[in-house]
Design a protein around this motif. Structure first.
Motif, mmCIF file in Angstrom:
data_model
loop_
_atom_site.group_PDB
_atom_site.id
_atom_site.type_symbol
_atom_site.label_atom_id
_atom_site.label_comp_id
_atom_site.label_asym_id
_atom_site.label_seq_id
_atom_site.Cartn_x
_atom_site.Cartn_y
_atom_site.Cartn_z
ATOM 1 N N GLY A 1 0.833 -1.204 0.000
ATOM 2 C CA GLY A 1 0.000 0.000 0.000
ATOM 3 C C GLY A 1 0.866 1.251 0.000
ATOM 4 N N VAL A 2 0.391 2.264 0.703
ATOM 5 C CA VAL A 2 1.102 3.552 0.747
ATOM 6 C C VAL A 2 2.549 3.341 1.208
ATOM 7 C CG1 VAL A 2 1.192 5.790 1.929
ATOM 8 C CG2 VAL A 2 -0.992 4.887 1.134
ATOM 9 N N ILE A 3 2.703 2.663 2.332
ATOM 10 C CA ILE A 3 4.035 2.463 2.895
ATOM 11 C C ILE A 3 4.771 1.325 2.178
ATOM 12 C CG2 ILE A 3 5.312 1.866 5.006
ATOM 13 C CD1 ILE A 3 4.036 4.669 5.036
ATOM 14 N N GLY A 4 4.056 0.227 1.925
ATOM 15 C CA GLY A 4 4.691 -0.947 1.317
ATOM 16 C C GLY A 4 5.356 -0.652 -0.024
ATOM 17 N N ALA B 1 3.926 -8.679 -1.351
ATOM 18 C CA ALA B 1 2.691 -9.468 -1.228
ATOM 19 C C ALA B 1 1.518 -8.563 -0.900
ATOM 20 C CB ALA B 1 2.850 -10.518 -0.124
ATOM 21 N N ASP B 2 0.368 -8.934 -1.455
ATOM 22 C CA ASP B 2 -0.863 -8.226 -1.081
ATOM 23 C C ASP B 2 -2.032 -9.180 -1.241
ATOM 24 O OD1 ASP B 2 -2.892 -6.137 -0.598
ATOM 25 O OD2 ASP B 2 -1.203 -4.772 -0.881
ATOM 26 N N VAL B 3 -3.210 -8.708 -0.837
ATOM 27 C CA VAL B 3 -4.356 -9.612 -0.820
ATOM 28 C C VAL B 3 -5.171 -9.604 -2.111
ATOM 29 C CG1 VAL B 3 -4.779 -9.824 1.651
ATOM 30 C CG2 VAL B 3 -5.601 -7.810 0.446
ATOM 31 N N GLY C 1 3.992 1.355 12.325
ATOM 32 C CA GLY C 1 3.432 2.089 13.474
ATOM 33 C C GLY C 1 2.014 1.733 13.855
ATOM 34 N N GLY C 2 1.220 1.206 12.895
ATOM 35 C CA GLY C 2 -0.185 0.903 13.182
ATOM 36 C C GLY C 2 -0.375 -0.327 14.050
ATOM 37 N N GLU C 3 0.660 -1.139 14.190
ATOM 38 C CA GLU C 3 0.533 -2.335 15.037
ATOM 39 C C GLU C 3 0.671 -1.940 16.511
ATOM 40 O OE1 GLU C 3 -0.216 -5.367 13.842
ATOM 41 O OE2 GLU C 3 -0.281 -4.430 11.853
ATOM 42 N N ARG D 1 -2.438 16.963 12.458
ATOM 43 C CA ARG D 1 -2.292 15.721 11.710
ATOM 44 C C ARG D 1 -3.139 15.737 10.442
ATOM 45 N NH1 ARG D 1 -4.360 10.593 11.116
ATOM 46 N NH2 ARG D 1 -2.860 8.884 11.353
ATOM 47 N N ARG D 2 -2.533 15.335 9.318
ATOM 48 C CA ARG D 2 -3.317 15.219 8.070
ATOM 49 C C ARG D 2 -4.333 14.084 8.265
ATOM 50 N NH1 ARG D 2 -2.492 10.602 8.213
ATOM 51 N NH2 ARG D 2 -1.289 9.174 6.916
ATOM 52 N N VAL D 3 -5.534 14.251 7.721
ATOM 53 C CA VAL D 3 -6.585 13.287 8.041
ATOM 54 C C VAL D 3 -6.486 12.003 7.218
ATOM 55 C CG1 VAL D 3 -8.295 14.252 6.440
ATOM 56 C CG2 VAL D 3 -9.060 13.086 8.492
ATOM 57 N N ALA D 4 -5.914 12.091 6.010
ATOM 58 C CA ALA D 4 -5.822 10.899 5.150
ATOM 59 C C ALA D 4 -4.691 11.109 4.160
ATOM 60 C CB ALA D 4 -7.134 10.695 4.398
ATOM 61 N N ASP D 5 -4.278 10.025 3.514
ATOM 62 C CA ASP D 5 -3.269 10.149 2.451
ATOM 63 C C ASP D 5 -3.963 10.485 1.134
ATOM 64 O OD1 ASP D 5 -0.974 9.537 3.933
ATOM 65 O OD2 ASP D 5 -1.415 7.404 3.853
ATOM 66 N N PRO D 6 -3.210 11.086 0.183
ATOM 67 C CA PRO D 6 -3.823 11.345 -1.131
ATOM 68 C C PRO D 6 -4.386 10.047 -1.703
ATOM 69 C CG PRO D 6 -1.643 12.333 -1.004
ATOM 70 C CD PRO D 6 -1.814 11.512 0.246
HETATM 71 N N1 NAD Z 1 0.103 6.090 5.453
HETATM 72 C C1 NAD Z 1 0.982 6.687 6.227
HETATM 73 O O1 NAD Z 1 1.215 7.892 6.118
HETATM 74 C C2 NAD Z 1 1.733 5.886 7.273
HETATM 75 C C3 NAD Z 1 2.851 6.462 7.842
HETATM 76 C C4 NAD Z 1 3.589 5.722 8.753
HETATM 77 C C5 NAD Z 1 3.169 4.462 9.131
HETATM 78 N N2 NAD Z 1 2.056 3.927 8.582
HETATM 79 C C6 NAD Z 1 1.703 2.568 9.011
HETATM 80 O O2 NAD Z 1 2.047 1.690 7.951
HETATM 81 C C7 NAD Z 1 1.157 0.586 7.944
HETATM 82 C C8 NAD Z 1 0.536 0.502 6.571
HETATM 83 O O3 NAD Z 1 -0.187 1.687 6.346
HETATM 84 P P1 NAD Z 1 -0.545 2.174 4.867
HETATM 85 O O4 NAD Z 1 -0.925 3.595 4.986
HETATM 86 O O5 NAD Z 1 0.543 1.799 3.932
HETATM 87 O O6 NAD Z 1 -1.842 1.304 4.600
HETATM 88 P P2 NAD Z 1 -2.477 0.953 3.188
HETATM 89 O O7 NAD Z 1 -3.900 0.643 3.456
HETATM 90 O O8 NAD Z 1 -2.121 1.961 2.166
HETATM 91 O O9 NAD Z 1 -1.717 -0.384 2.796
HETATM 92 C C9 NAD Z 1 -1.929 -1.593 3.448
HETATM 93 C C10 NAD Z 1 -1.840 -2.678 2.397
HETATM 94 O O10 NAD Z 1 -1.875 -3.936 3.052
HETATM 95 C C11 NAD Z 1 -2.669 -4.812 2.283
HETATM 96 N N3 NAD Z 1 -3.103 -5.900 3.133
HETATM 97 C C12 NAD Z 1 -4.153 -5.948 3.999
HETATM 98 N N4 NAD Z 1 -4.212 -7.144 4.601
HETATM 99 C C13 NAD Z 1 -3.171 -7.872 4.126
HETATM 100 C C14 NAD Z 1 -2.688 -9.170 4.371
HETATM 101 N N5 NAD Z 1 -3.303 -9.991 5.233
HETATM 102 N N6 NAD Z 1 -1.576 -9.587 3.704
HETATM 103 C C15 NAD Z 1 -0.962 -8.780 2.816
HETATM 104 N N7 NAD Z 1 -1.364 -7.521 2.539
HETATM 105 C C16 NAD Z 1 -2.458 -7.083 3.191
HETATM 106 C C17 NAD Z 1 -3.783 -3.935 1.768
HETATM 107 O O11 NAD Z 1 -4.421 -4.504 0.639
HETATM 108 C C18 NAD Z 1 -3.002 -2.657 1.408
HETATM 109 O O12 NAD Z 1 -2.519 -2.674 0.091
HETATM 110 C C19 NAD Z 1 0.155 0.822 9.082
HETATM 111 O O13 NAD Z 1 0.627 0.175 10.235
HETATM 112 C C20 NAD Z 1 0.241 2.323 9.279
HETATM 113 O O14 NAD Z 1 -0.132 2.717 10.574
HETATM 114 C C21 NAD Z 1 1.334 4.608 7.651
#
Ligand code: NAD
Length: 342
Positions: A10-13, A32-34, A111-113, A169-174
């Motif tokens: 996702g965003v971070i991955g 990997a993703d779902v 950080g979300g864990e 804090r920003r409320v959501a990512d783009p």
């Molecule tokens: N977005 C941010 O700005 C930001 C910043 C720092 C930390 N984080 C942390 O990073 C982590 C990810 O956040 P994000 O914003 O990237 O979320 P996201 O929703 O953009 O990405 C999460 C990804 O995980 C996938 N996913 C869900 N369940 C799964 C599974 N069982 N196996 C494999 N993939 C799976 C989803 O399909 C999605 O693509 C969270 O813990 C978040 O708190 C986010």
């Protein structure tokens, strides 16, 4: 070469994968993703620079349908790597941890864990040594990561006793939709239910349409392209709208620029809660397109159905059998059409 897998693209991955790919002493084995998310679809369109593994094998068909090549399951990926970067949605990492344990692999969570997912809550500058050799590490959140960088920097130079912080804090990512519509529009599939419902009530009219959600609260705007059975011009359309007690014709030129102007006007009128029972037609939007007529209306969503509800009582209770008599009474009691009085 340390072999790395990124779970959750996702965003971070996505950014983690790019980051690992740039480390000359690491090898990105795959991500990997779902499901075929937009990020996964973009990966395919970029020519699959990273191998993709699927976390839910039952979803394989979805990937096949989207023509996205899959290199194996998440379990396969875990077995191939030395360490996993888990960037799944908050809370999922804790469940994935069982798999990492099964194959005795190291994993780094985001950080979300919850903190207890890991042996150490880690920051590269502030407590690097604490992470040495540990199996499970958890990173700080984005804000905390940056905050610690700054505080640690000063702390190491001069020593810091105390910090007080305010986070805006920003409320959501783009591109995020899961926190509601933030700087985003959302498109529904056609035909929208309003067009379908119109045909249920008025089966002689063929209707279709597209609905786009927008992050505003003061009313909807609908544009209508109507095909009349005989040619009709703007003046005639205006005449009919002007005669209707539940339709108010307003002018852009008078300052009715859109939904918010009408909401403010309703408050200026002293209407309770800023309610408006009537829809508004913006006069300057009425225009011919060939034999069709087009116009835009404002729908004050909170109050617009009230009159028709009163009408429904009248009908259900057979208070009036004549339609015009019934609606006229509703209008009268609700004080509608006052703007028509000269
Ligand atoms: N977005 C941010 O700005 C930001 C910043 C720092 C930390 N984080 C942390 O990073 C982590 C990810 O956040 P994000 O914003 O990237 O979320 P996201 O929703 O953009 O990405 C999460 C990804 O995980 C996938 N996913 C869900 N369940 C799964 C599974 N069982 N196996 C494999 N993939 C799976 C989803 O399909 C999605 O693509 C969270 O813990 C978040 O708190 C986010």
């Amino acid at each position: 070469m340390v072999k790395v897998g990124v779970v959750g693209y996702g965003v971070i991955g996505q950014r983690l994968a790019d980051g690992v790919a740039l480390q000359e002493d690491m090898e990105l084995v795959g991500v990997a993703d779902v499901s075929p998310t937009l990020a996964v679809r973009a990966l395919k369109e970029k020519g699959m620079p990273y191998d993709l593994y699927i976390a839910v094998p039952e979803n394989k068909e979805l990937f096949d349908k989207a023509g996205i090549p899959v290199s194996g399951t998440l379990e396969d990926l875990v077995q191939k790597v030395d360490v996993i970067l888990d960037a799944t949605s908050a809370g999922v990492g804790a469940r994935n941890k069982e798999l990492y344990k099964k194959y005795n692999k190291k994993a780094i969570f985001q950080g979300g864990e919850k903190n207890d997912v890991a042996d150490v809550f880690f920051h590269g500058y502030a407590n690097y040594e604490k992470g040495l050799g540990k199996q499970f590490l958890k990173l700080t959140s984005c804000n905390t990561t940056g905050l610690i960088r700054a505080v640690d920097c000063l702390d190491r130079e001069v020593g810091i006793e105390k910090v007080a912080i305010t986070i805006i804090r920003r409320v959501a990512d783009p591109g995020d939709y899961h926190r509601g519509l933030t700087n985003a529009l959302q498109v529904d599939k056609a035909p929208n239910h309003q067009a379908v419902d119109l045909m249920t009530i008025m089966p002689h009219v063929d209707a279709t349409g597209i609905l786009v959600h927008t992050p505003v609260t003061h009313g909807h705007i609908i544009t209508v392209v109507a095909t009349p059975k005989r040619e009709i011009g703007k003046e005639e359309v205006l005449k009919y709208f002007n005669q209707h007690p539940r339709i108010r014709v307003v002018r852009l030129a008078d300052g009715f620029l859109g939904n918010a102007s009408l909401f403010r006007y309703a408050r200026d009128l002293g209407n309770p809660r800023g309610d408006m029972y009537e829809i508004a037609v913006f006069e300057e939007t009425i225009v011919n397109s060939g034999k069709d007529i087009m116009f835009a209306i404002n729908i004050p969503q909170e109050a617009v159905v009230i009159p028709e509800n009163m009408d429904a009582i009248r009908a259900a209770m057979e208070m009036q059998t004549d339609r015009l008599e019934a609606v006229a009474l509703t209008n009268k009691y609700l004080g509608m059409g006052k703007w028509m009085e000269k």
